[in-house]
Design an enzyme around this catalytic site. Sequence first.
Site, PDB file in Angstrom:
ATOM      1  N   GLU A   7      43.701  24.423  54.605  1.00 20.20           N
ATOM      2  CA  GLU A   7      43.005  25.038  55.741  1.00 20.20           C
ATOM      3  C   GLU A   7      43.822  26.194  56.286  1.00 20.20           C
ATOM      4  O   GLU A   7      45.054  26.128  56.318  1.00 20.20           O
ATOM      5  CB  GLU A   7      42.851  24.004  56.872  1.00 20.20           C
ATOM      6  CG  GLU A   7      41.625  23.126  56.745  1.00 20.20           C
ATOM      7  CD  GLU A   7      40.351  23.804  57.236  1.00 20.20           C
ATOM      8  OE1 GLU A   7      40.327  25.051  57.343  1.00 20.20           O
ATOM      9  OE2 GLU A   7      39.397  23.069  57.522  1.00 20.20           O
ATOM     10  N   ASP A   8      43.141  27.218  56.763  1.00 15.64           N
ATOM     11  CA  ASP A   8      43.858  28.307  57.433  1.00 15.64           C
ATOM     12  C   ASP A   8      44.327  27.866  58.812  1.00 15.64           C
ATOM     13  O   ASP A   8      45.460  28.111  59.210  1.00 15.64           O
ATOM     14  CB  ASP A   8      42.977  29.570  57.536  1.00 15.64           C
ATOM     15  CG  ASP A   8      41.604  29.288  58.137  1.00 15.64           C
ATOM     16  OD1 ASP A   8      41.212  28.105  58.244  1.00 15.64           O
ATOM     17  OD2 ASP A   8      40.903  30.251  58.498  1.00 15.64           O
ATOM     18  N   ASP A  56      41.999  23.601  64.709  1.00 17.84           N
ATOM     19  CA  ASP A  56      41.998  23.575  66.176  1.00 17.84           C
ATOM     20  C   ASP A  56      41.373  22.263  66.671  1.00 17.84           C
ATOM     21  O   ASP A  56      42.075  21.278  66.812  1.00 17.84           O
ATOM     22  CB  ASP A  56      41.462  24.851  66.827  1.00 17.84           C
ATOM     23  CG  ASP A  56      40.093  25.284  66.355  1.00 17.84           C
ATOM     24  OD1 ASP A  56      39.397  24.509  65.693  1.00 17.84           O
ATOM     25  OD2 ASP A  56      39.700  26.415  66.693  1.00 17.84           O
ATOM     26  N   LYS A  90      46.578  24.387  66.295  1.00 19.77           N
ATOM     27  CA  LYS A  90      46.552  24.477  67.760  1.00 19.77           C
ATOM     28  C   LYS A  90      46.518  23.059  68.325  1.00 19.77           C
ATOM     29  O   LYS A  90      45.426  22.512  68.544  1.00 19.77           O
ATOM     30  CB  LYS A  90      45.311  25.246  68.234  1.00 19.77           C
ATOM     31  CG  LYS A  90      45.273  26.715  67.827  1.00 19.77           C
ATOM     32  CD  LYS A  90      44.004  27.384  68.357  1.00 19.77           C
ATOM     33  CE  LYS A  90      43.914  28.826  67.922  1.00 19.77           C
ATOM     34  NZ  LYS A  90      42.613  29.455  68.292  1.00 19.77           N
ATOM     35  N   PHE A 146      43.660  33.291  70.553  1.00 19.21           N
ATOM     36  CA  PHE A 146      42.770  33.690  69.467  1.00 19.21           C
ATOM     37  C   PHE A 146      43.519  34.658  68.557  1.00 19.21           C
ATOM     38  O   PHE A 146      43.990  35.703  68.998  1.00 19.21           O
ATOM     39  CB  PHE A 146      41.481  34.338  69.986  1.00 19.21           C
ATOM     40  CG  PHE A 146      40.515  34.605  68.859  1.00 19.21           C
ATOM     41  CD1 PHE A 146      39.789  33.561  68.301  1.00 19.21           C
ATOM     42  CD2 PHE A 146      40.383  35.881  68.322  1.00 19.21           C
ATOM     43  CE1 PHE A 146      38.930  33.793  67.222  1.00 19.21           C
ATOM     44  CE2 PHE A 146      39.532  36.119  67.253  1.00 19.21           C
ATOM     45  CZ  PHE A 146      38.805  35.068  66.703  1.00 19.21           C
ATOM     46  N   ARG A 194      40.863  39.837  58.207  1.00 17.73           N
ATOM     47  CA  ARG A 194      41.346  38.853  57.219  1.00 17.73           C
ATOM     48  C   ARG A 194      42.433  39.420  56.312  1.00 17.73           C
ATOM     49  O   ARG A 194      43.263  38.693  55.793  1.00 17.73           O
ATOM     50  CB  ARG A 194      40.189  38.376  56.336  1.00 17.73           C
ATOM     51  CG  ARG A 194      39.110  37.598  57.072  1.00 17.73           C
ATOM     52  CD  ARG A 194      38.175  36.939  56.065  1.00 17.73           C
ATOM     53  NE  ARG A 194      36.929  36.487  56.654  1.00 17.73           N
ATOM     54  CZ  ARG A 194      36.761  35.343  57.306  1.00 17.73           C
ATOM     55  NH1 ARG A 194      37.781  34.525  57.481  1.00 17.73           N
ATOM     56  NH2 ARG A 194      35.583  35.010  57.795  1.00 17.73           N
TER      57      ARG A 194
HETATM   58  N1  HPA Z   1      41.101  32.961  65.028  1.00 18.60           N
HETATM   59  C1  HPA Z   1      40.147  33.068  64.074  1.00 18.60           C
HETATM   60  N2  HPA Z   1      39.410  32.050  63.651  1.00 18.60           N
HETATM   61  C2  HPA Z   1      39.633  30.843  64.216  1.00 18.60           C
HETATM   62  C3  HPA Z   1      40.612  30.655  65.204  1.00 18.60           C
HETATM   63  C4  HPA Z   1      41.377  31.767  65.643  1.00 18.60           C
HETATM   64  O1  HPA Z   1      42.266  31.699  66.525  1.00 18.60           O
HETATM   65  N3  HPA Z   1      40.580  29.342  65.550  1.00 18.60           N
HETATM   66  C5  HPA Z   1      39.614  28.765  64.776  1.00 18.60           C
HETATM   67  N4  HPA Z   1      39.040  29.662  63.978  1.00 18.60           N
HETATM   68 MG    MG Z   2      36.097  32.977  61.509  1.00 15.27          MG
END
Ligand code: HPA
Ligand code: MG
Length: 179
Positions: free
Chosen positions: A103-104, A107, A135, A156, A169
């Site tokens: 996962e990137d 949250d 997070k 964010f 990205r």
């Molecule tokens: N940035 C972009 N995408 C996201 C984020 C964020 O901080 N948190 C969950 N998706």
């Molecule tokens: Mg997104």
Amino acid sequence: MKVLIKLHDLVFEPYISGEEINKAIETIAEKLNEDFKGERPIFLSVLNGSFMFSSEVMKRFKEECEIHFVKLGSYEGTDSTGNVRTLIGLNKSLAGKKVVILEDIVDTGGTLKELDRILKEKNVAEYKIATLFYKPSMYREKFTLDYTGIEIPNEFIVGYGLDYDGLGRNLTSVYKRKS
Ligand code: HPA
Ligand code: MG
């Protein structure tokens, strides 16, 4: 002087350097190499955001492995629980396999909740979770995050795969929304 960037209507400032991100990925990859010695895991890269992280993990992973790029699709369920999400892009049985979710960012953990249900339904032998960003103050689930890169407050962020409405990205470091 900080170099600000603008994406759509928002302004972002530098937050996490490419070096710091690389270090975090090195640490994750080392642990994966230890934990999966002699194994053949299947990595599930959860698109879109995890493409860059996934690529960097793959470059450092020494054992045999597969990687599949998946996406959570959604449709309206007809049962009382409402929305049920499906896994798009997996053309292979995961039964009895060891899976690592890439996962990137984690949250609230909503995506993990869906993945947990889907992977259990597919009878995986076990799965681990690797996330580049986390997070903790937003997390509402109970799933253990086995490999976490960098913990951040509820800012964010964009870059390193993460977007703001499609943009950002491609940035190789991370920026946060300027307050
Ligand atoms: N940035 C972009 N995408 C996201 C984020 C964020 O901080 N948190 C969950 N998706
Ligand atoms: Mg997104």
